[in-house]
Motif scaffolding. Structure first.
Motif, PDB file in Angstrom:
ATOM      1  N   PHE A 171       0.897  -1.198   0.025  1.00  0.00           N
ATOM      2  CA  PHE A 171      -0.134   0.115   0.108  1.00  0.00           C
ATOM      3  C   PHE A 171       0.947   1.245  -0.007  1.00  0.00           C
ATOM      4  N   SER A 172       0.671   2.246  -0.698  1.00  0.00           N
ATOM      5  CA  SER A 172       1.239   3.479  -0.757  1.00  0.00           C
ATOM      6  C   SER A 172       0.642   4.452   0.129  1.00  0.00           C
ATOM      7  N   LEU A 173       1.453   5.230   1.010  1.00  0.00           N
ATOM      8  CA  LEU A 173       0.935   5.964   1.942  1.00  0.00           C
ATOM      9  C   LEU A 173       1.024   7.441   1.359  1.00  0.00           C
ATOM     10  N   VAL A 174       0.215   7.784   0.124  1.00  0.00           N
ATOM     11  CA  VAL A 174       0.045   8.696  -0.649  1.00  0.00           C
ATOM     12  C   VAL A 174      -1.367   9.367  -0.718  1.00  0.00           C
ATOM     13  N   SER A 175      -2.044   8.941   0.679  1.00  0.00           N
ATOM     14  CA  SER A 175      -3.326   9.493   0.656  1.00  0.00           C
ATOM     15  C   SER A 175      -3.530  10.066   1.973  1.00  0.00           C
ATOM     16  N   ALA A 176      -4.242  11.214   2.451  1.00  0.00           N
ATOM     17  CA  ALA A 176      -4.175  11.986   3.472  1.00  0.00           C
ATOM     18  C   ALA A 176      -4.662  10.983   4.788  1.00  0.00           C
ATOM     19  N   SER A 177      -4.331  11.239   6.152  1.00  0.00           N
ATOM     20  CA  SER A 177      -4.741  10.457   7.124  1.00  0.00           C
ATOM     21  C   SER A 177      -5.950  10.088   7.315  1.00  0.00           C
ATOM     22  N   HIS A 178      -6.852  11.039   6.846  1.00  0.00           N
ATOM     23  CA  HIS A 178      -8.315  10.507   7.133  1.00  0.00           C
ATOM     24  C   HIS A 178      -8.718   9.461   5.903  1.00  0.00           C
ATOM     25  N   LEU A 179      -8.070   9.551   4.789  1.00  0.00           N
ATOM     26  CA  LEU A 179      -8.468   8.308   4.133  1.00  0.00           C
ATOM     27  C   LEU A 179      -7.661   7.426   4.453  1.00  0.00           C
ATOM     28  N   LEU A 180      -6.643   7.273   5.085  1.00  0.00           N
ATOM     29  CA  LEU A 180      -5.946   6.156   5.492  1.00  0.00           C
ATOM     30  C   LEU A 180      -6.807   5.414   6.695  1.00  0.00           C
ATOM     31  N   GLU A 181      -7.173   6.197   7.656  1.00  0.00           N
ATOM     32  CA  GLU A 181      -8.311   5.635   8.506  1.00  0.00           C
ATOM     33  C   GLU A 181      -9.334   4.970   7.770  1.00  0.00           C
ATOM     34  N   GLU A 182     -10.039   5.804   7.107  1.00  0.00           N
ATOM     35  CA  GLU A 182     -11.096   5.165   6.242  1.00  0.00           C
ATOM     36  C   GLU A 182     -10.722   3.716   5.690  1.00  0.00           C
ATOM     37  N   ALA A 183      -9.397   3.748   5.203  1.00  0.00           N
ATOM     38  CA  ALA A 183      -9.263   2.354   4.298  1.00  0.00           C
ATOM     39  C   ALA A 183      -8.969   1.223   5.448  1.00  0.00           C
ATOM     40  N   LEU A 184      -8.465   1.823   6.782  1.00  0.00           N
ATOM     41  CA  LEU A 184      -8.286   0.699   7.727  1.00  0.00           C
ATOM     42  C   LEU A 184      -9.732   0.098   8.179  1.00  0.00           C
ATOM     43  N   ALA A 185     -10.599   1.010   8.318  1.00  0.00           N
ATOM     44  CA  ALA A 185     -11.889   0.604   8.693  1.00  0.00           C
ATOM     45  C   ALA A 185     -12.479  -0.272   7.434  1.00  0.00           C
ATOM     46  N   ARG A 186     -12.262  -0.102   6.129  1.00  0.00           N
ATOM     47  CA  ARG A 186     -12.604  -0.813   5.217  1.00  0.00           C
ATOM     48  C   ARG A 186     -12.012  -2.109   5.077  1.00  0.00           C
ATOM     49  N   ILE A 187     -10.829  -2.120   5.418  1.00  0.00           N
ATOM     50  CA  ILE A 187      -9.914  -3.397   5.362  1.00  0.00           C
ATOM     51  C   ILE A 187     -10.429  -4.396   6.572  1.00  0.00           C
ATOM     52  N   GLU A 188     -10.712  -3.661   7.746  1.00  0.00           N
ATOM     53  CA  GLU A 188     -11.125  -4.401   8.770  1.00  0.00           C
ATOM     54  C   GLU A 188     -12.447  -5.190   8.454  1.00  0.00           C
ATOM     55  N   ARG A 189     -13.488  -4.093   7.712  1.00  0.00           N
ATOM     56  CA  ARG A 189     -14.655  -5.105   7.223  1.00  0.00           C
ATOM     57  C   ARG A 189     -14.574  -5.810   6.572  1.00  0.00           C
ATOM     58  N   VAL A 190     -13.925  -5.748   5.429  1.00  0.00           N
ATOM     59  CA  VAL A 190     -13.789  -6.814   4.497  1.00  0.00           C
ATOM     60  C   VAL A 190     -13.297  -8.105   5.118  1.00  0.00           C
ATOM     61  N   SER A 191     -12.131  -7.881   5.802  1.00  0.00           N
ATOM     62  CA  SER A 191     -11.663  -9.021   6.379  1.00  0.00           C
ATOM     63  C   SER A 191     -12.385  -9.702   7.379  1.00  0.00           C
ATOM     64  N   ALA A 192     -13.205  -8.929   8.040  1.00  0.00           N
ATOM     65  CA  ALA A 192     -14.154  -9.502   8.941  1.00  0.00           C
ATOM     66  C   ALA A 192     -15.230 -10.710   8.049  1.00  0.00           C
ATOM     67  N   HIS A 193     -15.481 -10.199   6.903  1.00  0.00           N
ATOM     68  CA  HIS A 193     -16.478 -11.090   5.860  1.00  0.00           C
ATOM     69  C   HIS A 193     -15.694 -12.340   5.593  1.00  0.00           C
ATOM     70  N   TRP A 194     -14.321 -12.116   5.213  1.00  0.00           N
ATOM     71  CA  TRP A 194     -13.807 -13.410   4.553  1.00  0.00           C
ATOM     72  C   TRP A 194     -13.442 -14.086   6.034  1.00  0.00           C
ATOM     73  N   ARG A 195     -12.994 -13.637   6.980  1.00  0.00           N
ATOM     74  CA  ARG A 195     -12.888 -14.525   8.015  1.00  0.00           C
ATOM     75  C   ARG A 195     -14.236 -15.485   8.527  1.00  0.00           C
ATOM     76  N   ALA A 196     -15.186 -14.728   8.383  1.00  0.00           N
ATOM     77  CA  ALA A 196     -16.715 -15.329   8.881  1.00  0.00           C
ATOM     78  C   ALA A 196     -16.772 -16.659   7.642  1.00  0.00           C
ATOM     79  N   ALA A 197     -16.576 -16.289   6.404  1.00  0.00           N
ATOM     80  CA  ALA A 197     -16.698 -17.384   5.200  1.00  0.00           C
ATOM     81  C   ALA A 197     -15.758 -18.391   5.672  1.00  0.00           C
ATOM     82  N   VAL A 198     -14.435 -18.161   6.041  1.00  0.00           N
ATOM     83  CA  VAL A 198     -13.694 -19.415   6.344  1.00  0.00           C
ATOM     84  C   VAL A 198     -13.972 -20.403   7.269  1.00  0.00           C
ATOM     85  N   THR A 199     -14.580 -19.563   8.486  1.00  0.00           N
ATOM     86  CA  THR A 199     -14.743 -20.440   9.797  1.00  0.00           C
ATOM     87  C   THR A 199     -16.144 -21.116   9.600  1.00  0.00           C
ATOM     88  N   ARG A 200     -16.984 -20.528   8.735  1.00  0.00           N
ATOM     89  CA  ARG A 200     -18.434 -21.081   8.669  1.00  0.00           C
ATOM     90  C   ARG A 200     -18.393 -22.550   8.296  1.00  0.00           C
TER      91      ARG A 200
END
Ligand SMILES: Cc1ncc(COP(=O)(O)O)c(C=O)c1O
Length: 394
Positions: A365-394
Protein backbone atom coordinates in the motif's frame (compact mmCIF):
# COMPACT_ATOMS: atom_id res chain seq x y z
CA UNK A 1 1.93 -6.32 -39.91
CA UNK A 2 5.68 -6.94 -39.52
CA UNK A 3 7.17 -8.57 -36.43
CA UNK A 4 7.76 -6.72 -33.17
CA UNK A 5 11.41 -6.98 -32.06
CA UNK A 6 11.95 -9.87 -29.68
CA UNK A 7 13.44 -7.67 -26.93
CA UNK A 8 10.00 -6.26 -26.26
CA UNK A 9 8.73 -9.72 -25.31
CA UNK A 10 11.36 -9.74 -22.55
CA UNK A 11 9.88 -6.71 -20.81
CA UNK A 12 7.21 -6.71 -18.11
CA UNK A 13 4.76 -4.01 -17.11
CA UNK A 14 4.14 -2.47 -13.70
CA UNK A 15 1.43 -4.02 -11.49
CA UNK A 16 0.45 -0.66 -10.02
CA UNK A 17 -0.70 0.69 -13.36
CA UNK A 18 -2.94 -2.33 -14.05
CA UNK A 19 -4.62 -2.02 -10.62
CA UNK A 20 -5.07 1.70 -11.20
CA UNK A 21 -6.94 1.01 -14.46
CA UNK A 22 -9.42 -1.30 -12.66
CA UNK A 23 -9.78 1.13 -9.73
CA UNK A 24 -10.64 3.97 -12.13
CA UNK A 25 -13.17 1.75 -13.89
CA UNK A 26 -14.89 1.08 -10.55
CA UNK A 27 -14.89 4.82 -9.85
CA UNK A 28 -16.60 5.46 -13.18
CA UNK A 29 -19.30 3.04 -12.01
CA UNK A 30 -19.85 5.32 -9.00
CA UNK A 31 -17.78 3.38 -6.42
CA UNK A 32 -15.71 5.17 -3.80
CA UNK A 33 -12.06 4.09 -4.10
CA UNK A 34 -9.13 4.92 -1.82
CA UNK A 35 -6.06 4.88 -4.03
CA UNK A 36 -3.09 3.25 -2.33
CA UNK A 37 -1.72 1.56 -5.43
CA UNK A 38 0.48 4.13 -7.20
CA UNK A 39 3.80 5.46 -5.91
CA UNK A 40 2.71 8.99 -6.66
CA UNK A 41 2.78 11.64 -3.90
CA UNK A 42 -0.53 13.42 -3.28
CA UNK A 43 1.45 16.65 -2.83
CA UNK A 44 2.38 19.12 -5.56
CA UNK A 45 5.62 21.06 -5.97
CA UNK A 46 6.10 24.13 -3.76
CA UNK A 47 4.78 27.46 -5.12
CA UNK A 48 8.23 28.97 -5.93
CA UNK A 49 8.98 25.94 -8.12
CA UNK A 50 5.79 26.38 -10.13
CA UNK A 51 6.48 30.13 -10.39
CA UNK A 52 9.98 29.41 -11.69
CA UNK A 53 8.52 27.05 -14.32
CA UNK A 54 6.02 29.66 -15.49
CA UNK A 55 8.69 32.34 -15.68
CA UNK A 56 11.10 30.08 -17.56
CA UNK A 57 8.48 29.14 -20.17
CA UNK A 58 7.44 32.82 -20.55
CA UNK A 59 11.10 33.79 -20.98
CA UNK A 60 11.42 31.44 -23.95
CA UNK A 61 13.40 28.71 -22.21
CA UNK A 62 11.59 26.24 -24.46
CA UNK A 63 14.26 25.39 -27.05
CA UNK A 64 16.56 22.41 -27.49
CA UNK A 65 19.24 22.64 -24.84
CA UNK A 66 22.39 20.81 -23.66
CA UNK A 67 22.05 17.04 -24.05
CA UNK A 68 23.44 16.30 -20.61
CA UNK A 69 21.37 19.00 -18.96
CA UNK A 70 21.80 22.75 -18.40
CA UNK A 71 24.90 23.63 -16.40
CA UNK A 72 23.05 25.53 -13.62
CA UNK A 73 21.02 22.39 -12.83
CA UNK A 74 24.05 20.10 -12.99
CA UNK A 75 25.81 22.47 -10.60
CA UNK A 76 22.76 22.59 -8.35
CA UNK A 77 22.57 18.76 -8.23
CA UNK A 78 26.26 18.55 -7.30
CA UNK A 79 25.78 21.16 -4.55
CA UNK A 80 22.57 19.44 -3.32
CA UNK A 81 24.23 16.03 -2.99
CA UNK A 82 27.06 17.65 -1.05
CA UNK A 83 24.60 19.41 1.24
CA UNK A 84 22.11 16.59 1.82
CA UNK A 85 24.24 13.43 1.37
CA UNK A 86 27.76 14.69 2.12
CA UNK A 87 28.87 13.47 -1.32
CA UNK A 88 31.63 15.27 -3.18
CA UNK A 89 30.25 15.44 -6.75
CA UNK A 90 31.32 17.65 -9.68
CA UNK A 91 28.81 18.97 -12.25
CA UNK A 92 30.76 17.02 -14.92
CA UNK A 93 29.66 13.82 -13.15
CA UNK A 94 25.94 14.71 -13.47
CA UNK A 95 23.56 14.00 -16.37
CA UNK A 96 19.94 15.19 -16.42
CA UNK A 97 17.27 12.94 -17.94
CA UNK A 98 13.47 13.02 -18.28
CA UNK A 99 12.82 10.91 -15.17
CA UNK A 100 14.74 8.64 -12.89
CA UNK A 101 13.64 5.67 -15.00
CA UNK A 102 15.21 7.19 -18.10
CA UNK A 103 18.46 7.86 -16.20
CA UNK A 104 18.35 4.23 -15.05
CA UNK A 105 17.80 2.81 -18.52
CA UNK A 106 20.55 5.02 -20.02
CA UNK A 107 23.01 3.77 -17.38
CA UNK A 108 21.98 0.18 -18.02
CA UNK A 109 22.30 0.61 -21.80
CA UNK A 110 25.73 2.18 -21.32
CA UNK A 111 27.10 -0.54 -19.04
CA UNK A 112 25.39 -3.90 -19.71
CA UNK A 113 26.38 -6.37 -22.44
CA UNK A 114 24.12 -9.22 -23.65
CA UNK A 115 24.76 -12.31 -21.52
CA UNK A 116 25.89 -10.33 -18.46
CA UNK A 117 24.43 -11.31 -15.11
CA UNK A 118 22.91 -8.49 -13.10
CA UNK A 119 22.23 -8.87 -9.38
CA UNK A 120 19.11 -7.16 -8.06
CA UNK A 121 16.91 -7.43 -4.95
CA UNK A 122 13.68 -9.42 -4.87
CA UNK A 123 11.31 -7.78 -4.02
CA UNK A 124 12.14 -4.48 -5.71
CA UNK A 125 11.23 -2.11 -8.53
CA UNK A 126 10.03 -4.41 -11.37
CA UNK A 127 11.89 -2.43 -14.02
CA UNK A 128 15.31 -3.71 -12.84
CA UNK A 129 14.85 -7.32 -14.03
CA UNK A 130 12.61 -6.26 -16.92
CA UNK A 131 15.07 -3.87 -18.55
CA UNK A 132 17.95 -6.24 -17.80
CA UNK A 133 16.19 -8.93 -19.86
CA UNK A 134 15.38 -6.35 -22.54
CA UNK A 135 19.13 -5.78 -22.96
CA UNK A 136 19.69 -9.52 -23.45
CA UNK A 137 21.25 -9.87 -19.99
CA UNK A 138 20.27 -12.17 -17.14
CA UNK A 139 18.67 -10.81 -13.94
CA UNK A 140 19.87 -12.71 -10.86
CA UNK A 141 17.82 -12.02 -7.72
CA UNK A 142 19.04 -11.84 -4.14
CA UNK A 143 16.30 -12.00 -1.56
CA UNK A 144 15.03 -9.48 0.96
CA UNK A 145 13.24 -11.58 3.57
CA UNK A 146 11.27 -10.60 6.63
CA UNK A 147 13.40 -12.73 8.96
CA UNK A 148 16.35 -10.41 8.10
CA UNK A 149 14.13 -7.32 8.39
CA UNK A 150 14.38 -7.24 4.57
CA UNK A 151 18.12 -6.52 4.65
CA UNK A 152 20.13 -8.34 1.96
CA UNK A 153 22.14 -11.39 3.01
CA UNK A 154 25.74 -10.65 1.99
CA UNK A 155 26.60 -14.36 1.90
CA UNK A 156 23.79 -14.94 -0.58
CA UNK A 157 24.98 -12.08 -2.81
CA UNK A 158 28.56 -13.40 -2.69
CA UNK A 159 27.35 -16.89 -3.60
CA UNK A 160 25.53 -15.59 -6.67
CA UNK A 161 28.52 -13.79 -8.16
CA UNK A 162 29.99 -15.60 -11.18
CA UNK A 163 32.55 -14.59 -13.83
CA UNK A 164 29.59 -13.22 -15.86
CA UNK A 165 28.34 -10.89 -13.13
CA UNK A 166 28.68 -7.29 -14.32
CA UNK A 167 26.56 -5.21 -11.95
CA UNK A 168 24.59 -4.96 -8.71
CA UNK A 169 21.48 -2.77 -8.77
CA UNK A 170 19.73 -1.83 -5.56
CA UNK A 171 17.41 0.75 -4.10
CA UNK A 172 17.73 2.05 -0.54
CA UNK A 173 15.23 2.92 0.88
CA UNK A 174 13.71 0.04 -1.05
CA UNK A 175 10.44 0.09 -2.92
CA UNK A 176 8.36 -1.86 -1.79
CA UNK A 177 9.76 -2.88 1.65
CA UNK A 178 10.95 0.55 2.89
CA UNK A 179 14.24 -1.02 3.99
CA UNK A 180 17.23 1.29 4.44
CA UNK A 181 20.36 -0.78 3.92
CA UNK A 182 22.58 -0.80 7.02
CA UNK A 183 26.15 0.55 7.01
CA UNK A 184 27.41 -3.04 7.27
CA UNK A 185 25.37 -4.15 4.25
CA UNK A 186 26.57 -1.18 2.15
CA UNK A 187 30.17 -1.85 3.17
CA UNK A 188 29.74 -5.55 2.32
CA UNK A 189 28.27 -4.80 -1.12
CA UNK A 190 31.09 -2.29 -1.76
CA UNK A 191 33.68 -4.92 -0.78
CA UNK A 192 32.18 -7.44 -3.20
CA UNK A 193 31.94 -4.85 -5.99
CA UNK A 194 35.61 -3.89 -5.63
CA UNK A 195 36.75 -7.51 -5.28
CA UNK A 196 34.86 -8.65 -8.40
CA UNK A 197 35.18 -5.39 -10.36
CA UNK A 198 31.43 -4.80 -10.61
CA UNK A 199 29.39 -1.73 -11.50
CA UNK A 200 26.88 -0.63 -8.88
CA UNK A 201 23.68 1.21 -9.69
CA UNK A 202 22.40 2.82 -6.52
CA UNK A 203 18.82 3.97 -7.05
CA UNK A 204 18.53 6.70 -4.41
CA UNK A 205 15.16 8.09 -5.46
CA UNK A 206 13.82 7.71 -1.88
CA UNK A 207 16.99 8.94 -0.13
CA UNK A 208 15.24 12.04 1.23
CA UNK A 209 12.19 10.13 2.44
CA UNK A 210 13.92 8.76 5.49
CA UNK A 211 12.21 8.50 8.89
CA UNK A 212 15.35 8.67 11.02
CA UNK A 213 19.08 9.24 10.70
CA UNK A 214 21.15 10.61 7.82
CA UNK A 215 21.39 8.97 4.39
CA UNK A 216 24.57 7.07 3.60
CA UNK A 217 25.31 6.51 -0.10
CA UNK A 218 27.47 3.60 -1.22
CA UNK A 219 29.29 6.05 -3.51
CA UNK A 220 31.00 7.58 -0.46
CA UNK A 221 32.76 4.30 0.41
CA UNK A 222 36.38 3.58 -0.58
CA UNK A 223 36.81 2.60 -4.22
CA UNK A 224 33.13 3.19 -5.04
CA UNK A 225 33.00 6.62 -6.76
CA UNK A 226 34.67 5.08 -9.85
CA UNK A 227 32.19 2.19 -10.12
CA UNK A 228 28.89 3.64 -8.89
CA UNK A 229 26.05 5.23 -10.79
CA UNK A 230 23.62 7.07 -8.53
CA UNK A 231 20.11 7.39 -9.91
CA UNK A 232 17.85 10.00 -8.38
CA UNK A 233 15.23 12.48 -9.44
CA UNK A 234 12.46 14.89 -8.61
CA UNK A 235 9.37 12.63 -8.73
CA UNK A 236 9.23 11.54 -5.11
CA UNK A 237 11.26 13.97 -2.93
CA UNK A 238 9.82 17.03 -4.66
CA UNK A 239 6.42 15.58 -5.69
CA UNK A 240 7.16 16.24 -9.38
CA UNK A 241 6.18 12.89 -10.96
CA UNK A 242 4.65 14.34 -14.13
CA UNK A 243 7.51 16.74 -14.78
CA UNK A 244 9.68 13.80 -15.82
CA UNK A 245 12.98 14.88 -14.39
CA UNK A 246 15.76 12.76 -12.96
CA UNK A 247 19.51 12.51 -13.00
CA UNK A 248 22.49 10.19 -12.86
CA UNK A 249 25.78 10.74 -11.07
CA UNK A 250 28.62 8.65 -12.47
CA UNK A 251 32.28 8.76 -13.53
CA UNK A 252 32.73 11.19 -16.46
CA UNK A 253 33.40 8.34 -18.98
CA UNK A 254 30.01 6.84 -18.09
CA UNK A 255 28.32 10.25 -18.36
CA UNK A 256 29.93 10.67 -21.82
CA UNK A 257 28.51 7.30 -22.93
CA UNK A 258 25.07 8.13 -21.56
CA UNK A 259 25.24 11.53 -23.27
CA UNK A 260 25.69 9.86 -26.66
CA UNK A 261 22.62 7.73 -25.93
CA UNK A 262 20.70 10.92 -25.06
CA UNK A 263 21.72 12.46 -28.38
CA UNK A 264 20.49 9.34 -30.19
CA UNK A 265 17.14 9.28 -28.41
CA UNK A 266 15.39 12.15 -26.63
CA UNK A 267 17.99 14.97 -27.24
CA UNK A 268 17.43 16.74 -23.91
CA UNK A 269 15.05 17.15 -20.97
CA UNK A 270 12.75 20.18 -21.36
CA UNK A 271 14.71 23.29 -20.42
CA UNK A 272 11.92 25.12 -18.53
CA UNK A 273 11.54 22.11 -16.20
CA UNK A 274 15.29 22.12 -15.58
CA UNK A 275 15.30 25.83 -14.71
CA UNK A 276 12.50 25.26 -12.19
CA UNK A 277 14.24 22.16 -10.79
CA UNK A 278 17.08 24.40 -9.58
CA UNK A 279 14.47 26.13 -7.43
CA UNK A 280 13.18 22.76 -6.18
CA UNK A 281 16.65 21.76 -5.02
CA UNK A 282 17.01 25.09 -3.21
CA UNK A 283 13.81 24.12 -1.31
CA UNK A 284 13.32 27.63 0.06
CA UNK A 285 10.01 26.72 1.75
CA UNK A 286 11.24 23.56 3.49
CA UNK A 287 8.75 21.48 1.46
CA UNK A 288 10.74 18.24 1.67
CA UNK A 289 10.89 18.18 5.45
CA UNK A 290 7.17 18.99 5.72
CA UNK A 291 6.31 16.13 3.33
CA UNK A 292 8.52 13.65 5.12
CA UNK A 293 6.91 14.65 8.45
CA UNK A 294 3.51 13.92 6.95
CA UNK A 295 4.65 10.55 5.53
CA UNK A 296 6.00 9.66 8.99
CA UNK A 297 2.63 10.42 10.63
CA UNK A 298 0.84 8.37 7.96
CA UNK A 299 3.27 5.48 8.39
CA UNK A 300 2.76 5.40 12.15
CA UNK A 301 -1.02 5.52 11.83
CA UNK A 302 -1.37 3.03 8.98
CA UNK A 303 1.18 0.44 10.09
CA UNK A 304 -0.26 0.33 13.63
CA UNK A 305 -3.75 -0.04 12.16
CA UNK A 306 -2.75 -2.81 9.74
CA UNK A 307 -1.09 -4.76 12.53
CA UNK A 308 -4.45 -4.83 14.32
CA UNK A 309 -6.14 -6.58 11.36
CA UNK A 310 -6.19 -10.36 12.00
CA UNK A 311 -3.91 -12.10 9.49
CA UNK A 312 -1.99 -8.93 8.56
CA UNK A 313 1.59 -8.21 9.69
CA UNK A 314 3.60 -5.15 8.74
CA UNK A 315 7.17 -4.20 9.67
CA UNK A 316 7.39 -0.42 10.03
CA UNK A 317 9.26 0.97 6.97
CA UNK A 318 12.38 3.05 7.66
CA UNK A 319 12.04 5.10 4.48
CA UNK A 320 10.08 5.60 1.22
CA UNK A 321 6.28 5.75 1.49
CA UNK A 322 5.03 2.19 1.28
CA UNK A 323 3.58 -0.34 3.72
CA UNK A 324 4.67 -3.90 2.88
CA UNK A 325 2.16 -6.22 4.51
CA UNK A 326 2.48 -9.96 5.08
CA UNK A 327 -0.97 -11.53 4.56
CA UNK A 328 0.08 -15.19 4.87
CA UNK A 329 -1.98 -15.71 8.03
CA UNK A 330 -5.21 -14.76 6.28
CA UNK A 331 -5.06 -18.18 4.56
CA UNK A 332 -5.78 -16.45 1.23
CA UNK A 333 -3.45 -15.60 -1.64
CA UNK A 334 -2.23 -12.00 -1.92
CA UNK A 335 -4.04 -11.71 -5.27
CA UNK A 336 -7.30 -12.81 -3.64
CA UNK A 337 -6.88 -10.37 -0.73
CA UNK A 338 -6.02 -7.50 -3.13
CA UNK A 339 -9.08 -8.31 -5.26
CA UNK A 340 -11.43 -8.54 -2.25
CA UNK A 341 -10.12 -5.27 -0.83
CA UNK A 342 -10.59 -3.47 -4.15
CA UNK A 343 -13.86 -4.99 -5.31
CA UNK A 344 -15.62 -5.20 -1.91
CA UNK A 345 -13.88 -2.50 0.10
CA UNK A 346 -12.81 0.04 -2.50
CA UNK A 347 -9.22 0.00 -1.24
CA UNK A 348 -6.63 -0.27 -4.02
CA UNK A 349 -3.30 -1.94 -3.14
CA UNK A 350 -1.00 -4.23 -5.10
CA UNK A 351 -0.34 -7.96 -4.71
CA UNK A 352 3.37 -8.27 -3.88
CA UNK A 353 4.31 -10.66 -6.70
CA UNK A 354 4.44 -7.55 -8.91
CA UNK A 355 7.76 -6.84 -7.16
CA UNK A 356 9.24 -10.33 -7.50
CA UNK A 357 8.55 -13.93 -6.46
CA UNK A 358 9.58 -13.15 -2.88
CA UNK A 359 6.59 -10.82 -2.66
CA UNK A 360 4.01 -13.60 -3.19
CA UNK A 361 2.62 -13.36 0.37
CA UNK A 362 2.58 -9.60 0.61
CA UNK A 363 0.55 -6.56 -0.36
CA UNK A 364 1.93 -3.09 -0.99
CA UNK A 365 0.00 0.00 0.00
CA UNK A 366 1.34 3.47 -0.83
CA UNK A 367 1.01 6.09 1.91
CA UNK A 368 0.02 8.71 -0.63
CA UNK A 369 -3.43 9.56 0.68
CA UNK A 370 -4.26 11.91 3.56
CA UNK A 371 -4.54 10.51 7.10
CA UNK A 372 -8.35 10.61 7.16
CA UNK A 373 -8.40 8.49 3.98
CA UNK A 374 -5.92 6.05 5.49
CA UNK A 375 -8.19 5.77 8.55
CA UNK A 376 -11.15 5.10 6.26
CA UNK A 377 -9.05 2.52 4.35
CA UNK A 378 -8.24 0.75 7.63
CA UNK A 379 -11.92 0.66 8.59
CA UNK A 380 -12.79 -0.82 5.18
CA UNK A 381 -9.98 -3.39 5.39
CA UNK A 382 -11.22 -4.48 8.83
CA UNK A 383 -14.78 -4.75 7.51
CA UNK A 384 -13.86 -6.79 4.42
CA UNK A 385 -11.48 -9.02 6.38
CA UNK A 386 -14.26 -9.76 8.91
CA UNK A 387 -16.35 -11.05 5.95
CA UNK A 388 -13.69 -13.42 4.71
CA UNK A 389 -12.91 -14.64 8.23
CA UNK A 390 -16.59 -15.41 8.73
CA UNK A 391 -16.65 -17.25 5.37
CA UNK A 392 -13.54 -19.31 6.27
CA UNK A 393 -14.84 -20.34 9.73
CA UNK A 394 -18.38 -21.07 8.56
C1 LIG B 1 12.74 2.54 -7.07
C2 LIG B 1 12.21 3.46 -8.10
N1 LIG B 1 13.04 3.95 -9.04
C3 LIG B 1 12.59 4.77 -10.00
C4 LIG B 1 11.28 5.15 -10.07
C5 LIG B 1 10.81 6.03 -11.20
O1 LIG B 1 11.08 7.39 -11.01
P1 LIG B 1 10.72 8.49 -12.12
O2 LIG B 1 9.30 8.88 -11.93
O3 LIG B 1 11.62 9.64 -11.81
O4 LIG B 1 10.99 7.92 -13.46
C6 LIG B 1 10.37 4.69 -9.11
C7 LIG B 1 8.95 5.05 -9.19
O5 LIG B 1 8.08 4.42 -8.67
C8 LIG B 1 10.86 3.83 -8.09
O6 LIG B 1 10.05 3.34 -7.15
Amino acid sequence: MGKIASRVSQLNGEGALAVNVRARELERQGRSIIHLELGEPDFHPAAPVVDALREAAAAGRDRYCATRGIMPLREAVAEYLGRTRRLPVTPQEVLIAPGCKMALSLAMMALIEPGDEILYPDPSFPIYPSFTRGLGAVPVPFHLIEKNRFQPDLAEIAARITPRTRMIIFNSPNNPTGTVYTKEVLAGIARLAVQHDLWVISDEIYARILFSGAYGSIRALAGMAERTVIIDGFSKSFAMTGWRLGYAVAPVEVIDAMDLLVLNTFTCAAEFTQVAAVEALRDSTGAVEAMVGEYRRRRDLFVAGLNRVPGFRCVSPEGAFYAWVNIEDTGLSAEKVATLLLEEGGVAGIAGAAFGAEGAKYLRFSLVSASHLLEEALARIERVSAHWRAAVTR
